[in-house]
Write an enzyme that holds these catalytic residues in place. Sequence first.
Site: not given
Length: 285
Positions: A89, A146, A250
Amino acid sequence: MKIAFIILQYLVPQHLLSRLVGKLAETDIPWLKDLLISRFIKQYRVNMDEAKDPDPRHYANFNAFFTRALKSDARPICEDADAIACPADGAISQIGKITGGRIFQAKGQDYSLLALLGGDREAAALFENGSFATVYLSPRDYHRVHMPLSGTLRSMSYIPGALFSVNTTTAENVQGLFARNERAVCLFDTEAGPMALILVGAMIVAGIETVWDGQIAPPPKGIKTTDYSQGAREIHLQKGEEMGRFKLGSTAIVLFAKDKADWHERFQATTPTRLGEILGRIKTG
């Protein structure tokens, strides 16, 4: 104000500040950790309905809340065989081609592919004239990263460095930002050839973790590279499977070799991203 913000980052003790914040984020004093979590949720409008455990009081500390898991159906992973899944995201910082060994950072700024990979010329050669996508994770985002494709881990290099903020203001004003900050470079072999997934640390990021090695703490003083290709322990992760996480926000950078990835045309700087959506497609032929 922008200039003052940049100057301040050069003046403050970045690592000391980040480690102190990390200590605070690990506190399990009930009233304090609940206060930190509730204030954060309100400040950044965090959607707890997506969380596997939506009750903020159930988290042992702030870091446990920040790296919270989502419900199993919250982020469907694109199923097309040739689809490259977005790893996190956030929002696109920049996306495009690696040209002349340089990666575009922001308006008026770029940085060296070789420097990003810690001076590893063999690794840099794999991605010469390839493709890159940089995803910025804001404080409100889900902070696990991921796999864009299924892959087998070849090596991981942990590269010490600075801890500048990675927001737009800093990206536009600090030269070579992503090649200067602390980072973990994870190199995978995939059906599309070599793929690098790079987790970049930032100001007050309390740690970077991978699912196979946990958190490196304390960080090494020099580059630490682990070769996973020759050992008895093969680490293979499926597309969409978690590979790492940030304790506070980050940036994640994905690299592919020349003529191996074709990014979706809708993605450009500042485009919002969601884990699992189609970021691009593998080039065939």
